[in-house]
Scaffold this active site. Structure first.
Site, PDB file in Angstrom:
ATOM      1  N   GLY A 224       1.519   4.059  21.816  1.00  0.00           N
ATOM      2  CA  GLY A 224       0.986   4.044  23.173  1.00  0.00           C
ATOM      3  C   GLY A 224      -0.380   4.694  23.264  1.00  0.00           C
ATOM      4  O   GLY A 224      -1.281   4.197  23.909  1.00  0.00           O
ATOM      5  N   PHE A 225      -0.517   5.878  22.625  1.00  0.00           N
ATOM      6  CA  PHE A 225      -1.783   6.630  22.627  1.00  0.00           C
ATOM      7  C   PHE A 225      -2.271   6.917  24.043  1.00  0.00           C
ATOM      8  O   PHE A 225      -3.469   7.070  24.263  1.00  0.00           O
ATOM      9  CB  PHE A 225      -2.855   5.890  21.825  1.00  0.00           C
ATOM     10  CG  PHE A 225      -2.404   5.463  20.463  1.00  0.00           C
ATOM     11  CD1 PHE A 225      -2.099   6.395  19.494  1.00  0.00           C
ATOM     12  CD2 PHE A 225      -2.268   4.123  20.147  1.00  0.00           C
ATOM     13  CE1 PHE A 225      -1.661   6.011  18.235  1.00  0.00           C
ATOM     14  CE2 PHE A 225      -1.830   3.727  18.889  1.00  0.00           C
ATOM     15  CZ  PHE A 225      -1.522   4.669  17.932  1.00  0.00           C
ATOM     16  N   ILE A 451       7.510   7.547  20.915  1.00  0.00           N
ATOM     17  CA  ILE A 451       6.537   6.456  20.797  1.00  0.00           C
ATOM     18  C   ILE A 451       6.018   6.324  19.362  1.00  0.00           C
ATOM     19  O   ILE A 451       4.942   5.787  19.118  1.00  0.00           O
ATOM     20  CB  ILE A 451       5.367   6.663  21.777  1.00  0.00           C
ATOM     21  CG1 ILE A 451       4.636   7.971  21.511  1.00  0.00           C
ATOM     22  CG2 ILE A 451       5.875   6.636  23.209  1.00  0.00           C
ATOM     23  CD1 ILE A 451       3.385   8.174  22.355  1.00  0.00           C
ATOM     24  N   THR A 453       6.259   9.197  17.332  1.00  0.00           N
ATOM     25  CA  THR A 453       5.866  10.548  16.967  1.00  0.00           C
ATOM     26  C   THR A 453       6.930  11.304  16.190  1.00  0.00           C
ATOM     27  O   THR A 453       6.652  12.363  15.630  1.00  0.00           O
ATOM     28  CB  THR A 453       5.544  11.347  18.234  1.00  0.00           C
ATOM     29  OG1 THR A 453       6.699  11.346  19.079  1.00  0.00           O
ATOM     30  CG2 THR A 453       4.367  10.726  18.985  1.00  0.00           C
ATOM     31  N   ILE A 589       5.844  24.705  13.482  1.00  0.00           N
ATOM     32  CA  ILE A 589       5.977  23.277  13.189  1.00  0.00           C
ATOM     33  C   ILE A 589       7.459  22.962  13.028  1.00  0.00           C
ATOM     34  O   ILE A 589       8.121  23.482  12.116  1.00  0.00           O
ATOM     35  CB  ILE A 589       5.184  22.901  11.921  1.00  0.00           C
ATOM     36  CG1 ILE A 589       3.701  23.234  12.101  1.00  0.00           C
ATOM     37  CG2 ILE A 589       5.381  21.426  11.596  1.00  0.00           C
ATOM     38  CD1 ILE A 589       3.022  22.528  13.250  1.00  0.00           C
ATOM     39  N   GLN A 598       1.461  13.009  12.377  1.00  0.00           N
ATOM     40  CA  GLN A 598       0.725  13.098  13.630  1.00  0.00           C
ATOM     41  C   GLN A 598      -0.695  13.605  13.419  1.00  0.00           C
ATOM     42  O   GLN A 598      -1.658  13.068  13.989  1.00  0.00           O
ATOM     43  CB  GLN A 598       1.471  14.011  14.609  1.00  0.00           C
ATOM     44  CG  GLN A 598       2.700  13.378  15.227  1.00  0.00           C
ATOM     45  CD  GLN A 598       2.347  12.127  16.012  1.00  0.00           C
ATOM     46  OE1 GLN A 598       1.697  12.199  17.046  1.00  0.00           O
ATOM     47  NE2 GLN A 598       2.748  10.974  15.512  1.00  0.00           N
ATOM     48  N   GLY A 664       0.359  16.150  18.786  1.00  0.00           N
ATOM     49  CA  GLY A 664       0.096  14.713  18.796  1.00  0.00           C
ATOM     50  C   GLY A 664      -1.359  14.346  18.996  1.00  0.00           C
ATOM     51  O   GLY A 664      -1.777  13.248  18.623  1.00  0.00           O
ATOM     52  N   GLU A 665      -2.152  15.259  19.574  1.00  0.00           N
ATOM     53  CA  GLU A 665      -3.516  14.890  19.947  1.00  0.00           C
ATOM     54  C   GLU A 665      -4.606  15.715  19.281  1.00  0.00           C
ATOM     55  O   GLU A 665      -5.740  15.255  19.127  1.00  0.00           O
ATOM     56  CB  GLU A 665      -3.662  14.959  21.474  1.00  0.00           C
ATOM     57  CG  GLU A 665      -2.900  13.835  22.146  1.00  0.00           C
ATOM     58  CD  GLU A 665      -2.679  14.040  23.628  1.00  0.00           C
ATOM     59  OE1 GLU A 665      -3.362  13.380  24.423  1.00  0.00           O
ATOM     60  OE2 GLU A 665      -1.817  14.857  23.993  1.00  0.00           O
TER      61      GLU A 665
END
Length: 701
Positions: A224-225, A451, A453, A589, A598, A664-665
């Site tokens: 999806g991002f 999604i 991840t 983590i 990721q 994730g980002e």
């Protein structure tokens, strides 16, 4: 190290995605897009389409039923004759087969009263304005001290403007919905979404239903991002078509149509001014951003917000100005705000390092801070310097000659670059249930989304640890709005937010089991302890809203450092990333296997941002020209030769029960700047408008 729990389902094809659900008597929809960039629909001729065998219905502004909520102009499908941008959905055809629907859609003739569209972002546009807030709810502007005066008095100054283009998310699975109206008037949606609960709430309002009358099923999502973080017109279209046809309808947005209808990252123009003393201590930081939104709905990307977080300086200013253009509404794309904003800040820091004659790593270290510069709040943890030091050591930074353009291997010019990374550590309210089953296993339910991840696996590990049970005794069920309400998979907040609810639900369940729950090793039951589980099972539910609202005030962020080595062909200008290293400090983590994926995934997208990704606007019609993956280039395996992601052990007691920050980002943040800085080091050429393509280098080589 735990492999994805659903990996076998995915590689064998048993995992079902939205389009793959088998529903009887299903029909197919195809959308008609506006062929003008601005105007009004005069008429819609559906006669030829309706004559075609197998056509069930045609919807447009001339016959569509009224929607109950039209506050979001992007989702107010067929409610007006106004065309806000080229590619907007103006009609839809339902057919017995997908081929029938697509062919009939080509036969629908739409006549327009056309106007000249305005689609060019520029800093002198008369329509620029100050939005009330920037995504999601940050102040539009901030200012401390006298930044203009301090900048003018600084011993070393850089005053530069950077440009980033529009970029499109392009997940592997397109935006897809299977809509089915049930006999009781309720609606079931099998949807490719990052938030089943969010789609449920939005669609219920649009169609005048109670949320309980809408069920969204989405256990597996093919990426999806950010583009699937909120409902898109495609979801509304599928539901409208299903109601008109009186039967289930599938609608998958073709790749070419995604470029107009599923969101994108706004282009930006960013003026960066940095001033420091002779020792590299920042005096002034000024970051002014110009970006676009649509005439349908405002979206103001928070591009300058990371500048409020990064470096100590007594005089500072950030600002955002937005213009409404005849374009689709921009939206979230991996690390919105931080990605373009840190490209500008970290490129400018590199330019300042060169101007001051200071090593780029050292410049960043000298301007580190233990408090968030704008808010003054203490950081819950901040290990940026440790990331920079560790990365420099691993990358061999000490061997770097600071002089640009001196390292050469044959016709290849070699250079290295560095950039910092940051991303907020969000925590959002969620609900979850944990259930002890009579057979000795546990079931945890939450309407979270995986999604790609590894969220399902991370939540299972969290639940098993809290329940003190073996992983194979725990089943986590997600991706269904009938489960307890969950926040969207976005903002790198999934594991932290959903995981907190899972921990609290599992703790509550343990309390109901009298607090004595032993592991299931050796085949023993995880329910051993006081009391027996009744035949119907034992369940506990929680809502973390009060816990989230009651947290102490800290600035909570993850940090990292990106290092890149590039080679530039002196004859062609072609740039390749030879190796790349990311070092991150992101709390605990949970699962190293999926975490590494990721980080590397984000870094790879950063390479794409730096060297190839660009949605090109047609200057005549106001439409994106490169509308497929043959023309919109993203990195392939050959573009990512040697990429490594590592992380530091970081303990932060001010986050959540797991001590985790989102990952994730942050991998994409700073990556493009590191590559661009490496290109400058290799060639001596500073490219300030992404992507760095051969034509931008050849003229200077």
């Amino acid at each position: 190290m735990t492999e994805r729990l659903e990996s076998r389902e995915k590689v064998t094809g048993r995992a079902r995605y939205a389009f793959e659900y088998q529903i009887e008597n299903v029909a197919y929809a195809s959308a008609v897009q506006a062929s003008v960039g601005k105007g009004e629909v005069r008429s819609v001729d559906t006669e030829a389409a309706l004559r075609m065998p197998g056509v069930i219905a045609v919807l447009s502004c001339e016959n569509a039923p009224a929607l109950s909520d039209t506050s979001d102009g992007e989702l107010a499908l067929f409610q007006s004759r106004t065309v806000a941008y080229r590619g907007q959905f103006v009609a839809a055809v339902v057919g017995e087969t997908l081929e029938t629907a697509r062919e009939a859609a080509r036969l629908v003739k739409v006549e327009y009263a056309e106007e000249r569209p305005d689609f060019t972002l520029r800093t002198d546009h008369p329509g620029l304005y100050k939005p009330d807030k920037v995504n999601p709810a940050f102040p539009t502007d901030t200012e401390q001290g006298d930044p203009e005066d301090a900048f003018g008095r600084s011993a070393v100054r850089v005053d530069v403007t950077y440009r980033t283009p529009a970029e499109h998310n392009n997940p592997m699975e397109p935006h897809t919905t299977l809509a089915q109206w049930n006999d009781d008037g309720s609606l079931t949606l099998y949807d490719s979404t990052q938030g089943a609960s969010a789609v449920q709430a939005t669609i219920a309002k649009i169609f005048g239903l109670e949320p309980s009358q809408v069920r969204v099923v989405s256990p597996h999502v093919g990426g999806g991002f950010g583009s699937k973080g909120q409902p898109r017109p495609s979801v509304v279209l599928a539901a409208m078509c299903a109601r008109a046809a009186g039967r289930p309808v599938k609608f998958a947005v073709p790749r070419q149509q995604m470029f107009a209808t599923t969101g994108y990252r706004t282009p930006t123009i960013q003026r960066m001014r940095l001033g420091c003393d002779e020792n590299g201590r920042l005096n002034a930081v000024l970051h002014d951003v110009f970006e676009q939104t649509s005439t349908l709905r405002e979206f103001a990307e928070q591009t300058a917000t990371p500048t409020r977080v990064m470096y100590r300086a007594p005089h500072r200013r950030t600002s955002h100005r937005v213009v409404r253009l005849d374009v689709p509404t921009p939206s979230w794309m991996r690390a919105p705000g931080e990605t373009p904003g840190m490209y500008a800040l970290e490129s400018a820091m590199d330019e300042l390092a060169v101007a001051a004659g200071i090593d780029p790593v050292e410049l960043r270290v000298r301007n580190d801070t233990d408090r968030e510069p704008d808010s003054g709040l203490p950081f819950s943890s901040r290990n940026l310097v440790a990331c920079l030091r560790e990365g420099a050591d691993r990358f061999g930074w000490e061997h770097r000659d600071p002089t640009p353009g001196v390292r050469r291997e044959g016709r290849k010019l070699i250079g290295t670059g560095v950039a910092a990374a940051t991303y907020p550590a969000y925590l959002r309210p969620n609900r979850a249930t944990a259930r002890a089953e009579p057979d000795g296993t546990f079931t945890v339910r939450i309407a979270a989304a995986d999604i790609g991840t590894g969220a399902r696996t991370a939540l299972s590990l969290i639940a098993a640890e809290t329940l003190k049970s073996d992983l194979d005794h725990v089943r986590v069920e997600i991706g269904d709005s009938s489960f307890p309400r969950a926040s969207v998979a976005g903002g790198s907040a999934g594991t932290a937010s959903w995981g907190t609810a899972v921990v609290r639900a599992c703790e509550a369940l343990r309390g109901k089991l009298n607090g004595v729950v032993s592991g299931g090793s050796g085949g023993s039951s995880p329910h051993t302890g006081h009391g027996e589980v009744p035949p119907e099972g034992l369940e506990a539910s929680v809502d973390t809203s009060e816990e989230v609202d009651g947290r102490d005030e800290y600035a909570r962020h993850a940090f990292g450092a990106q290092f890149a080595e590039v080679e530039v062909d002196a004859d062609t200008g072609e740039t390749r990333v030879r190796r790349m290293l990311g070092v991150f400090a992101a709390g605990r983590i949970i699962n190293p296997t999926t975490a590494r994926s990721q980080f590397i995934g984000g870094m790879t997208m950063g390479i794409g941002m730096a060297l190839m990704e660009e949605s090109v606007m047609d200057p005549e019609f106001g439409d994106y020209l490169n509308r497929d993956l043959a023309q919109y280039h993203v990195p392939a395996c050959a573009d990512v030769r040697d990429i490594e992601a590592v992380w530091l052990e970081e303990s932060d007691p001010h986050l959540n029960p797991m001590g985790a920050k989102g990952i994730g980002e942050i991998g994409i943040v700073g990556a493009a700047a590191a590559v661009g800085n490496a290109v400058h080091h290799a060639t001596g050429i500073r490219v300030r408008d992404l992507p760095v393509t051969p034509p931008k280098l050849l003229h200077h080589l």
